[in-house]
Design a protein around this motif. Structure first.
Motif, PDB file in Angstrom:
ATOM      1  N   THR A 190      40.066  46.204  42.964  1.00 25.82           N
ATOM      2  CA  THR A 190      41.465  46.658  43.002  1.00 25.82           C
ATOM      3  C   THR A 190      41.846  47.348  41.698  1.00 25.82           C
ATOM      4  O   THR A 190      42.613  48.310  41.708  1.00 25.82           O
ATOM      5  N   ASP A 204      34.741  34.949  35.371  1.00 23.89           N
ATOM      6  CA  ASP A 204      35.968  35.527  35.918  1.00 23.89           C
ATOM      7  C   ASP A 204      36.980  35.844  34.820  1.00 23.89           C
ATOM      8  O   ASP A 204      37.625  36.896  34.854  1.00 23.89           O
ATOM      9  N   HIS A 244      48.243  42.622  39.243  1.00 28.99           N
ATOM     10  CA  HIS A 244      47.661  42.249  40.538  1.00 28.99           C
ATOM     11  C   HIS A 244      46.141  42.065  40.425  1.00 28.99           C
ATOM     12  O   HIS A 244      45.589  41.121  40.974  1.00 28.99           O
ATOM     13  N   SER A 245      45.494  42.943  39.686  1.00 33.55           N
ATOM     14  CA  SER A 245      44.038  42.863  39.545  1.00 33.55           C
ATOM     15  C   SER A 245      43.627  41.639  38.730  1.00 33.55           C
ATOM     16  O   SER A 245      42.663  40.946  39.081  1.00 33.55           O
ATOM     17  N   VAL A 285      36.947  41.171  43.925  1.00 28.79           N
ATOM     18  CA  VAL A 285      38.073  41.865  44.549  1.00 28.79           C
ATOM     19  C   VAL A 285      39.037  42.356  43.469  1.00 28.79           C
ATOM     20  O   VAL A 285      39.560  43.478  43.542  1.00 28.79           O
ATOM     21  N   GLY A 286      39.264  41.552  42.447  1.00 33.08           N
ATOM     22  CA  GLY A 286      40.119  41.968  41.329  1.00 33.08           C
ATOM     23  C   GLY A 286      39.570  43.184  40.618  1.00 33.08           C
ATOM     24  O   GLY A 286      40.319  44.096  40.242  1.00 33.08           O
ATOM     25  N   SER A 344      45.333  38.887  38.458  1.00 36.52           N
ATOM     26  CA  SER A 344      45.600  37.723  39.315  1.00 36.52           C
ATOM     27  C   SER A 344      44.454  37.506  40.303  1.00 36.52           C
ATOM     28  O   SER A 344      44.016  36.370  40.520  1.00 36.52           O
ATOM     29  N   LEU A 345      43.963  38.571  40.881  1.00 34.01           N
ATOM     30  CA  LEU A 345      42.858  38.451  41.828  1.00 34.01           C
ATOM     31  C   LEU A 345      41.568  38.008  41.142  1.00 34.01           C
ATOM     32  O   LEU A 345      40.748  37.317  41.743  1.00 34.01           O
ATOM     33  N   CYS A 346      41.396  38.380  39.876  1.00 34.32           N
ATOM     34  CA  CYS A 346      40.191  37.976  39.144  1.00 34.32           C
ATOM     35  C   CYS A 346      40.088  36.463  38.995  1.00 34.32           C
ATOM     36  O   CYS A 346      38.984  35.935  38.858  1.00 34.32           O
ATOM     37  N   PHE A 348      39.110  35.497  42.988  1.00 33.75           N
ATOM     38  CA  PHE A 348      38.365  36.473  43.785  1.00 33.75           C
ATOM     39  C   PHE A 348      37.933  37.627  42.883  1.00 33.75           C
ATOM     40  O   PHE A 348      38.254  38.781  43.125  1.00 33.75           O
ATOM     41  N   CYS A 349      37.219  37.300  41.845  1.00 35.04           N
ATOM     42  CA  CYS A 349      36.924  38.246  40.776  1.00 35.04           C
ATOM     43  C   CYS A 349      36.412  39.608  41.242  1.00 35.04           C
ATOM     44  O   CYS A 349      36.955  40.629  40.816  1.00 35.04           O
TER      45      CYS A 349
END
Length: 182
Positions: A167, A132, A152-153, A163-164, A155-157, A160-161
């Motif tokens: 995005t 991640d 935002h990407s 999803v990051g 942070s998502l990684c 929720f990699c």
């Protein structure tokens, strides 16, 4: 030269005997149970990646962040932690559980049995943290190179990699379309 079933089983047997030899010769952290080691490394690994995410999210364009994210040290450290936990969690059944089908493919129920061990679960967590963070670094570097927002990407990684990554791809596409209409 093929790597047949006999060779694989021989390799597993050799690893198991090496592990037993190391355990008998004192190659371990004395005074700690496997559960304590797994929990400590789990916490250590989780805490170790947070400064990198913090820099990428709070100060993405600073020289400190750029230099820090170029480093391979976090992947080396996480790799060592992973290898150590993998070593501690290895049993003679590990390969059999990983490749349980007659076609040497993983099966969900066998993987579930493997992950019933805290040590194996902690090693999988360290594996996820390393992958991640690597993906977040790729998103970060691509965002800098293409001058697009990545906070935002990234942070998502962290948790929720995939999803990051998606995005980031979506953000990149929107940014490209926006630039083309200006």
């Amino acid at each position: 030269m093929g790597f047949g079933l006999h060779s694989k089983l021989h390799l597993v047997n050799r690893i198991w005997h090496f592990k037993q030899h190391c355990d008998r010769s004192g190659f371990s952290i004395r005074g700690f149970t496997n559960s304590q080691i797994a929990r400590s490394v789990f916490t250590l690994g989780t805490a170790a990646v947070l400064p990198f995410y913090t820099l990428m999210v709070l100060a993405p364009k600073t020289e400190l962040t750029r230099k820090t994210m170029e480093s391979t040290i976090p992947y080396f450290v996480l790799g060592l932690l992973y290898a150590y936990l993998l070593y501690l969690s290895w049993t003679p059944d590990t390969i059999r559980l990983m490749f349980a089908s007659k076609y040497w493919l993983p099966e969900l129920c066998s993987i579930g049995k493997m992950f019933s061990s805290e040590m194996t679960l902690a090693s999988a967590w360290i594996h996820l943290l390393a992958v991640d963070l690597f993906a977040a670094r790729q998103v970060y570097q691509d965002g800098l190179e293409n001058e697009i927002e990545i906070r935002h990407s990234v942070s998502l990684c962290l948790l929720f990699c995939p999803v990051g990554i998606v995005t980031h791809m979506f953000t990149k596409l929107l940014s490209k379309n926006r630039r083309n209409t200006e």
